[in-house]
Design an enzyme around this catalytic site. Structure first.
Site, PDB file in Angstrom:
ATOM      1  N   ARG A   1      -0.128   8.649   9.337  1.00 45.24           N
ATOM      2  CA  ARG A   1       0.041   7.211   9.563  1.00 45.24           C
ATOM      3  C   ARG A   1       0.338   6.474   8.259  1.00 45.24           C
ATOM      4  O   ARG A   1      -0.323   6.691   7.245  1.00 45.24           O
ATOM      5  CB  ARG A   1      -1.234   6.644  10.178  1.00 45.24           C
ATOM      6  CG  ARG A   1      -1.226   5.154  10.344  1.00 45.24           C
ATOM      7  CD  ARG A   1      -2.478   4.686  11.019  1.00 45.24           C
ATOM      8  NE  ARG A   1      -3.656   4.943  10.245  1.00 45.24           N
ATOM      9  CZ  ARG A   1      -4.132   4.131   9.310  1.00 45.24           C
ATOM     10  NH1 ARG A   1      -3.527   2.993   9.029  1.00 45.24           N
ATOM     11  NH2 ARG A   1      -5.234   4.445   8.648  1.00 45.24           N
TER      12      ARG A   1
ATOM     13  N   HIS B   1      -8.292   9.998   3.956  1.00 46.26           N
ATOM     14  CA  HIS B   1      -7.985   8.922   2.997  1.00 46.26           C
ATOM     15  C   HIS B   1      -8.270   9.440   1.597  1.00 46.26           C
ATOM     16  O   HIS B   1      -9.324  10.026   1.349  1.00 46.26           O
ATOM     17  CB  HIS B   1      -8.842   7.683   3.297  1.00 46.26           C
ATOM     18  CG  HIS B   1      -8.340   6.448   2.625  1.00 46.26           C
ATOM     19  ND1 HIS B   1      -8.419   6.263   1.257  1.00 46.26           N
ATOM     20  CD2 HIS B   1      -7.736   5.345   3.117  1.00 46.26           C
ATOM     21  CE1 HIS B   1      -7.874   5.086   0.947  1.00 46.26           C
ATOM     22  NE2 HIS B   1      -7.454   4.510   2.055  1.00 46.26           N
TER      23      HIS B   1
ATOM     24  N   GLU C   1       0.863  -1.188   0.000  1.00 42.71           N
ATOM     25  CA  GLU C   1       0.000   0.000   0.000  1.00 42.71           C
ATOM     26  C   GLU C   1       0.897   1.235   0.000  1.00 42.71           C
ATOM     27  O   GLU C   1       2.128   1.114   0.069  1.00 42.71           O
ATOM     28  CB  GLU C   1      -0.922   0.006   1.231  1.00 42.71           C
ATOM     29  CG  GLU C   1      -2.001  -1.073   1.147  1.00 42.71           C
ATOM     30  CD  GLU C   1      -2.913  -1.121   2.360  1.00 42.71           C
ATOM     31  OE1 GLU C   1      -2.671  -0.363   3.315  1.00 42.71           O
ATOM     32  OE2 GLU C   1      -3.834  -1.932   2.358  1.00 42.71           O
TER      33      GLU C   1
ATOM     34  N   HIS D   1     -10.334   9.891   7.778  1.00 40.91           N
ATOM     35  CA  HIS D   1     -10.121   8.446   7.886  1.00 40.91           C
ATOM     36  C   HIS D   1      -9.519   8.032   9.220  1.00 40.91           C
ATOM     37  O   HIS D   1      -9.912   7.003   9.772  1.00 40.91           O
ATOM     38  CB  HIS D   1      -9.200   8.003   6.747  1.00 40.91           C
ATOM     39  CG  HIS D   1      -8.939   6.537   6.696  1.00 40.91           C
ATOM     40  ND1 HIS D   1      -9.951   5.611   6.568  1.00 40.91           N
ATOM     41  CD2 HIS D   1      -7.778   5.832   6.727  1.00 40.91           C
ATOM     42  CE1 HIS D   1      -9.422   4.380   6.536  1.00 40.91           C
ATOM     43  NE2 HIS D   1      -8.113   4.493   6.645  1.00 40.91           N
TER      44      HIS D   1
ATOM     45  N   ARG E   1      -0.098   8.556   1.882  1.00 35.91           N
ATOM     46  CA  ARG E   1      -1.496   8.959   1.803  1.00 35.91           C
ATOM     47  C   ARG E   1      -1.698  10.469   1.756  1.00 35.91           C
ATOM     48  O   ARG E   1      -2.542  10.981   1.037  1.00 35.91           O
ATOM     49  CB  ARG E   1      -2.153   8.398   3.058  1.00 35.91           C
ATOM     50  CG  ARG E   1      -3.562   8.117   2.906  1.00 35.91           C
ATOM     51  CD  ARG E   1      -3.989   7.252   4.047  1.00 35.91           C
ATOM     52  NE  ARG E   1      -3.888   5.864   3.697  1.00 35.91           N
ATOM     53  CZ  ARG E   1      -4.249   4.887   4.514  1.00 35.91           C
ATOM     54  NH1 ARG E   1      -4.690   5.160   5.713  1.00 35.91           N
ATOM     55  NH2 ARG E   1      -4.174   3.648   4.118  1.00 35.91           N
TER      56      ARG E   1
HETATM   57  C1  SIN Z   1      -7.035   1.072   3.202  1.00 34.09           C
HETATM   58  O1  SIN Z   1      -7.359  -0.091   3.051  1.00 34.09           O
HETATM   59  O2  SIN Z   1      -6.754   1.845   2.293  1.00 34.09           O
HETATM   60  C2  SIN Z   1      -6.984   1.598   4.580  1.00 34.09           C
HETATM   61  C3  SIN Z   1      -5.921   0.919   5.314  1.00 34.09           C
HETATM   62  C4  SIN Z   1      -5.479   1.810   6.411  1.00 34.09           C
HETATM   63  O3  SIN Z   1      -6.128   2.795   6.709  1.00 34.09           O
HETATM   64  O4  SIN Z   1      -4.421   1.528   6.966  1.00 34.09           O
END
Ligand code: SIN
Length: 532
Positions: free
Chosen positions: A374, A229, A108, A339, A278
């Site tokens: 985060r 997010h 991610e 988020h 993010r």
């Molecule tokens: C996501 O699945 O994008 C969120 C995961 C997270 O907030 O760590």
């Protein structure tokens, strides 16, 4: 234990394992599974894959945290994380595996390695929650009280925890306020998403634990670092409350962002493009929305194909289709939404707060691992690791039973009807992009809000908590005159390392105070990423 997600249930199970003679009670505002853990899609990050190391995970976490992490806390997270995840597996959590039996790990935003363990494709949180509830059910000595909102701590004469008042949402004569006498409280009550009009958080995320801690004299830290997010499904301008998350893992599998003209605008923004941390992606989307005057951008994941969508992202596929978008053939409209609270109740490396007998873990806490932003999928891990740490110290630190003193804290219940004005002030002025004028207006609106004529009911407690937390957040955001991580100031557009450090908030005779304490930046991004 206040809260029943990964942090609360892990703390309960581990404290029970450490000392089975202790009487433990888990109180939760709704049913056990109603909190944020259940909704986590992406997964849980840990250095479990071939070639990965805690050092690499630490590096990525510190870079994402933009200089505001506590290095010792991050080190605890990444070094204890792999064992903590193995323990979750031993407890019965069914993570996804490759046909050869290897744990399936994905990537991610901000991660330089595949290190996100997931379950049921995109239903990781639900599977972890299921396994933890099953484990608690196997330990009937752990008392569980559902539908009980934590109202306030009862304090002994020396300011230490002596109990907790609860509003139990039963029926008829069982509905009302009561108290639990106890020697310690672990706050694991999750985040504050409902401070904003749109959030990926469930409706229970009203900042209760942070507000309870604040009123008990604890310090909150880094409240301004709220993560938005980047890819939350856009449902229209009037959509309110919990919004559908389109996991970053979808981009991890190759999806990319485009604007109305089909331009892949993340290319050139960051070396990791759509998988940049993010805050970088949320800012790029917001900038493009402002430039084009459009209310959202688009996520293109059509090339993943129907079979992959069905196996890897069954929940997101279903939710998109329920909202009239088929991601197999259509672009998904997305925009940033609240988020995660990277700040919270300030704790040390063992979950201790500044109030004796009060511990905090998970999203309610600020352990220092997230800094200003985060890293994806570090939140479930934080709940696991720091709850295990609390369980190591709490049984040995229990104080003698103490009588609560008479509560002389100022009252200030706010009518539940005031929730919308609080959310509107926060969303319009303390959202993704902030400036001094908007922040001052927000603080003025919050400070002059007419409390109405509140009934003693859960909606009023929650709105009171939302107002307190919103005020702390807006005040901290006003004091941080720089752009750092998820805190984006239009009027101070650059990161300023002379402003590195932490902002604490606390209550002083009913008034929120904020204070900045300088600390060196902990961002190692000037040094190359660690590779094995
Ligand atoms: C996501 O699945 O994008 C969120 C995961 C997270 O907030 O760590």
């Amino acid at each position: 234990m206040v809260g029943s997600g990964i942090a609360g249930l892990t703390a309960a199970l581990r404290i029970h394992a450490a000392d089975p003679t202790l009487h433990l009670t888990v109180v939760t505002k709704d049913v056990l599974a109603a909190g944020s853990t259940q909704w986590a899609q992406g997964g849980i990050a840990a250095a479990l894959g071939p070639g990965d190391t805690p050092e690499q995970h630490e590096h990525d976490t510190l870079v994402a945290g933009a200089g505001a992490c506590d290095v010792d806390a991050v080190r605890a997270l990444v070094t204890e994380g792999p064992d903590a995840v193995r323990e979750l597996i031993a407890l019965g959590t069914q993570f996804d595996h490759h046909p050869d039996g290897e744990l399936s790990l994905t990537r991610e935003g901000g991660h330089h390695r595949d290190r996100i363990a997931h379950a049921g494709g995109d239903a990781t949180g639900a599977e972890i929650q299921r396994a933890l509830i099953a484990a608690v059910e196997r330990a009937p000595e752990i008392e569980v009280i559902q539908h009980a909102l934590a109202v306030d701590l009862l304090l002994a004469a020396d300011g230490a925890v002596a109990g907790l008042t609860l509003h139990v949402l039963g029926e008829g004569q069982h509905d009302g306020v009561g108290a639990v006498h106890c020697r310690a409280v672990v706050l694991a009550s999750g985040g504050l998403g409902q401070v904003f009009s749109q959030s990926t958080n469930p409706s229970v995320s009203t900042g209760d634990g942070m507000a309870v801690a604040l009123r008990a004299g604890a310090r909150l830290r880094d409240m301004e670092f709220v993560q938005f997010h980047p890819t939350v499904m856009w449902l229209g301008p009037d959509s309110q409350g919990q919004q559908p998350l389109i996991s970053e893992a979808v981009r991890g599998e190759g999806a990319f962002l485009v604007d109305d003209e089909g331009r892949h605008f993340m290319q050139g923004e960051h070396p990791l493009a759509d998988l940049a941390p993010r805050d970088v992606v949320a800012k790029a989307i917001t900038r493009r929305m402002i430039e084009t005057g459009k209310p959202h951008m688009w996520l293109d994941a059509r090339h993943l194909g129907p079979a992959f969508w069905e196996k890897r992202f069954p929940t997101i596929l279903r939710v998109c289709r329920e909202h009239g978008v088929d991601p197999v053939t259509e672009l998904i409209p997305v925009a940033p939404a609240q988020h995660y609270a990277s700040g919270g109740v300030a704790t040390d490396l063992w979950g201790r707060t500044s109030v004796p007998g009060l511990y905090a873990t998970g999203e309610v806490a600020c352990s220092g691992v997230h800094g200003a932003n985060r890293l994806a999928s570090n939140s479930l891990l934080e709940g696991l690791v720091f709850s295990r740490r609390i369980a190591e110290v709490l049984p040995g630190e229990l104080r003698a039973w103490a009588e609560p003193t008479v509560d002389s804290r100022p009252e200030g219940l706010v009518d539940g009807e005031r929730r919308r004005p609080v959310q509107e002030a926060m969303t319009s002025r303390v959202g993704v992009l902030r400036n001094a004028t908007g922040l001052a207006e927000a603080l003025d609106l919050l400070g002059t809000l007419d409390p109405g004529d509140p009934e003693v009911e859960p909606a009023a407690w929650e709105t009171t908590n939302l107002l307190a937390i919103s005020t702390a957040l807006a005040a901290a955001a006003a004091l941080r005159t720089e752009t750092r991580g998820s805190h984006w100031r239009e009027d101070f557009p650059d990161r300023d390392d002379t402003r590195a450090g932490h902002i604490d908030s606390w209550l002083d005779d009913g008034t929120i105070r904020v204070e900045w304490t300088p600390a060196p930046s902990t961002d190692p991004s000037t040094t190359p990423a660690v590779t094995a």
